[in-house]
Design an enzyme around this catalytic site. Structure first.
Site, PDB file in Angstrom:
ATOM      1  N   GLU A  73       0.912  -1.293   0.192  1.00 19.28           N
ATOM      2  CA  GLU A  73      -0.108  -0.098   0.102  1.00 19.28           C
ATOM      3  C   GLU A  73       0.718   1.356   0.240  1.00 19.28           C
ATOM      4  O   GLU A  73       0.773   2.082   0.902  1.00 19.28           O
ATOM      5  CB  GLU A  73      -1.016  -0.066   1.017  1.00 19.28           C
ATOM      6  CG  GLU A  73      -2.128  -0.847   1.054  1.00 19.28           C
ATOM      7  CD  GLU A  73      -3.042  -0.985   2.221  1.00 19.28           C
ATOM      8  OE1 GLU A  73      -2.864  -0.185   2.830  1.00 19.28           O
ATOM      9  OE2 GLU A  73      -4.131  -1.350   1.886  1.00 19.28           O
ATOM     10  N   GLU A  94      -6.380  -7.916  -0.215  1.00 19.69           N
ATOM     11  CA  GLU A  94      -6.864  -7.513   1.155  1.00 19.69           C
ATOM     12  C   GLU A  94      -8.410  -7.022   1.204  1.00 19.69           C
ATOM     13  O   GLU A  94      -8.823  -6.299   0.635  1.00 19.69           O
ATOM     14  CB  GLU A  94      -6.066  -6.749   1.965  1.00 19.69           C
ATOM     15  CG  GLU A  94      -4.671  -6.799   2.131  1.00 19.69           C
ATOM     16  CD  GLU A  94      -4.116  -5.747   2.973  1.00 19.69           C
ATOM     17  OE1 GLU A  94      -4.953  -4.615   3.424  1.00 19.69           O
ATOM     18  OE2 GLU A  94      -2.720  -5.581   2.872  1.00 19.69           O
TER      19      GLU A  94
HETATM   20  C1  GAL Z   1      -4.184  -2.310   5.093  1.00 16.30           C
HETATM   21  C2  GAL Z   1      -2.770  -2.815   5.384  1.00 16.30           C
HETATM   22  C3  GAL Z   1      -2.759  -4.193   6.042  1.00 16.30           C
HETATM   23  C4  GAL Z   1      -3.586  -3.967   7.403  1.00 16.30           C
HETATM   24  C5  GAL Z   1      -5.133  -3.578   6.952  1.00 16.30           C
HETATM   25  C6  GAL Z   1      -6.058  -3.374   8.020  1.00 16.30           C
HETATM   26  O1  GAL Z   1      -3.996  -0.817   5.138  1.00 16.30           O
HETATM   27  O2  GAL Z   1      -2.190  -3.180   4.028  1.00 16.30           O
HETATM   28  O3  GAL Z   1      -1.518  -4.389   6.696  1.00 16.30           O
HETATM   29  O4  GAL Z   1      -3.120  -2.938   8.264  1.00 16.30           O
HETATM   30  O5  GAL Z   1      -4.910  -2.432   6.232  1.00 16.30           O
HETATM   31  O6  GAL Z   1      -7.224  -2.967   7.610  1.00 16.30           O
END
Ligand code: GAL
Ligand code: ZN
Length: 660
Positions: free
Chosen positions: A150, A308
């Site tokens: 990110e 994710e």
């Molecule tokens: C994203 C990140 C992850 C985790 C997640 C939590 O921004 O890549 O490592 O922190 O959010 O929602």
């Protein structure tokens, strides 16, 4: 090296074994098999474990984890681990720390505390990337490289002196001399004229409004700087680990707009993104769908990876509601409907310690004996069945244009209305289309627009001549082009196009606006049919048919909505943000004129999307209402694994019907 799981929708997530004792690793593998996990992303925040001291690597534990995963047949998306520096690095080189707009250093102790322009940080990051590529290129579990994580989430913009120098270099490459910069930035205004490059600074905290073009260029510089960093990491991987696909996870979600992903996407071997449901939004499920359509646009229509999302609550909103039973499956399939062929989560096992200990995961604190883990296992089963639609593409006859740079300019200082947020109109159009079962591709103005029946141009405030011409050409070629207010106002330097708004689209639309009449918060204006909010303007229609007029207020009797026949298509203009019913009626007219039909006949609240390939077609249906709903469709539902002839969906239910 192995290939990405190809027989199913890949399923898995971030795996952080360094947070757990070895005994847990064995249990992890056992549970991953139970849930039918087919990939994990490994090592995202592992730098301090992989390189405990400068140049001293400890790969033993990672070897072990990679071997375990390989034995279990689980593919690894291996991170370069460069998202967050270890404490020894920031202690030895404090100049890598980012600095905020007020000149405050952002200290270590959280994550991503590095300046995007720092050559010191880059050198250390590339050394680690090199070491990892050399060590794991041959490993049989390696299926993909995950560069950093990110980008820009926490460290952009940085306003430090290193960035100031890098910004000057970037500007010198962009402008043919200082006078060109003075022209572009309009420095004749407020005595801002520069006589030496060294006078140019990042747009740090100022007394009052900063120079808008200065800010716009700083946003471009930030995105370019990190893209350059990404390219450098990717070059290491391409050289030392040829043949393994490389990606970095985007953030195509509400409120994130720091990177121009249209410039980043072509550098990805496969486009991947993260998405989290933001509960404070008025229409969270609609935003999720928009994000999917935007990501597909970035992937040029090809399948993409959802790297994710969350099984349930996140930890970073003021209140973090859990997902209702069934929502985990519904949300995941909503991404697949819009083109995801990989479904990943943050994270595999919920942490015991650290600031994400209350963020949900595939394995919750309660352990595998939990409703959440049972739902996860069911999801794994469904995603396996969905393997047959891998590689298929999403059907869409409508394009909604999206341009991060137009968004940056539109949210610059001292605009006609700070209540107008760039995504608002695009999101509204997309939501109303979705309520009709009509799918849109969200694409950049430079995309090939010729195949679309309808092209929507929402608040494209800044537009280049070239993009304006492409939009006009789409109408000439037969598209119904719907332009909304505050589009085509400025050029690429954010200089206003003179002679009446919307300068870039005046001729195309056959309209001319002399003044904006933005509406106060809560204020509405009566139209011939319905009402408008947020915006109005004194519009003259010269050569366009008037479809609706302002019916009250200072603009009473003036045109509000127009249409002009252009070539084989037409150009429509909308000068306010109408209430949903009025806007929907207009969209209905535009869709009819374009001959656009929905993926299925649905009532608002039922989502319908179709994916198609040479092997068949699959209709995704989701019921977001609180009543059972029926949809005419027949075939085989891959969610329940049963034949269907007419689909009945309970509230919250989802179906994926292989048609025919
Ligand atoms: C994203 C990140 C992850 C985790 C997640 C939590 O921004 O890549 O490592 O922190 O959010 O929602
Ligand atoms: Zn910096």
């Amino acid at each position: 090296m192995r290939s990405w799981p190809a027989d199913r929708i890949a399923f898995g997530g971030d795996y952080n074994p360094e947070q757990w004792p070895r005994a847990t690793w064995r249990e992890d593998i056992e549970l991953m098999r139970r849930a039918r996990v087919s990939f994990v992303t490994l090592g995202v925040f592992s730098w301090s474990w992989l390189e405990p001291a400068k140049g001293e690597y400890d790969f033993g534990w990672l070897d072990e984890v990679m071997d375990l995963l390989h034995e279990a047949g689980i593919a690894v998306d291996l991170a370069t681990a460069t998202a967050t520096p270890p404490p020894w690095l920031s202690a030895a080189y404090p100049e890598i720390l980012p600095v905020d707009r007020d000149g405050h250093t952002l200290w270590p102790g959280s994550r991503q505390a590095w300046c995007p322009s720092s050559p010191v940080y880059r050198e250390h990051a590339l050394a680690l990337t090199t070491a990892l590529a050399e060590r794991y290129h041959e490993h049989p579990a390696l299926a993909m490289w995950h560069v950093s994580n990110e980008y820009a989430c926490h460290n952009l913009p940085c306003y430090c002196d290193t960035c100031a120098a890098a910004f000057r270099r970037w500007l010198r490459a962009r402008y043919d001399g200082l006078e060109a910069l003075n022209d572009a930035w309009g420095t004749a205004f407020w005595s801002q004229r520069y006589t030496d490059w060294d006078q140019v600074l990042p747009p740090r905290r100022t007394t009052t409004f900063a120079n808008p073009t200065h800010q716009l260029d700083y946003a471009r510089f930030g995105s370019d700087t990190l893209l350059d960093f990404y390219r450098a990491e990717k070059a290491v991987l391409t050289e030392r680990s040829p043949g393994v696909p490389v990606t970095t996870n985007f953030m195509t979600l509400a409120h994130f707009d720091l990177l121009d992903y249209h410039q980043w996407a072509p550098e990805q071997d496969v486009v991947s993104t993260d998405h989290y449901v933001v509960n404070t939004l008025e229409h969270p499920a609609a935003e999720l769908a928009f994000s999917g359509d935007l990501t597909r646009g970035l992937a040029a229509g090809q399948p993409w990876m959802l790297m994710e999302h969350s099984t349930s609550a996140v930890n970073w909103q003021p209140v973090n509601p859990a997902k209702a039973p069934g929502q985990t499956l519904r949300d995941s399939l909503a991404h697949v409907a819009r083109g995801a062929d990989t479904v990943g989560y943050f994270q595999w096992r919920q942490s015991r310690a650290g600031s994400e200990k209350f963020h949900s995961a595939l394995v919750p604190h309660a352990g595998p004996d939990s409703a959440r883990f049972r739902e996860v296992c069911r999801l794994g089963e469904v995603l396996e069945r969905l393997g047959e639609l891998r590689g298929s593409t999403v059907e869409a006859d409508v394009a909604i244009l999206w341009d991060y740079q137009a968004g940056w300019a539109a949210s610059g200082p001292a605009m006609p209305s700070s209540a107008l947020e760039y995504p608002a109109v695009a999101h509204t159009v997309h939501r109303l289309l979705r309520d009709r079962g009509v799918v849109a591709d969200v694409v950049h103005p430079s995309a090939d627009l010729t195949a679309y029946r309808v092209v929507v141009v929402p608040t494209l405030y800044l537009v280049t001549d070239e993009h304006a011409a492409a939009i006009e050409a789409a109408a000439e070629a037969g598209a119904q082009v719907l332009v909304t207010f505050f589009s085509g106002i400025s050029d690429e330097h954010d200089h206003v196009r003179l002679g009446g708004y919307p300068g870039a689209f005046r001729d195309l639309l056959g309209v001319r606006v002399e003044e904006f009449f933005p509406l106060m918060p809560g204020e509405t204006v009566t139209l011939g049919s319905g009402s408008g909010r947020l915006w109005s303007e004194d519009l003259t229609a010269a050569g366009a048919e008037v479809l609706d007029r302002y019916a009250a207020g200072p603009l009473r009797g003036r045109p509000c909505t127009t249409r002009r026949a252009v070539g084989r298509g037409a150009a429509w203009y909308l000068s306010t943000l109408p209430d949903d019913a009025t806007f929907d009626a207009l969209l209905g007219q535009v869709l009819d004129a374009g001959g656009v039909t929905p993926a299925a006949e649905v009532v608002p609240g039922v989502e319908a999307v179709r994916r198609r390939s040479g092997h068949g077609s699959w209709l995704f249906l989701a019921n977001h209402t609180d009543q059972p709903q029926s949809v005419t469709a027949s075939g085989h539902d891959l969610v329940t694994d049963r034949p269907v002839d007419g689909v009945r969906l309970e509230p919250g239910a989802v179906a994926v019907v292989r048609e025919g």
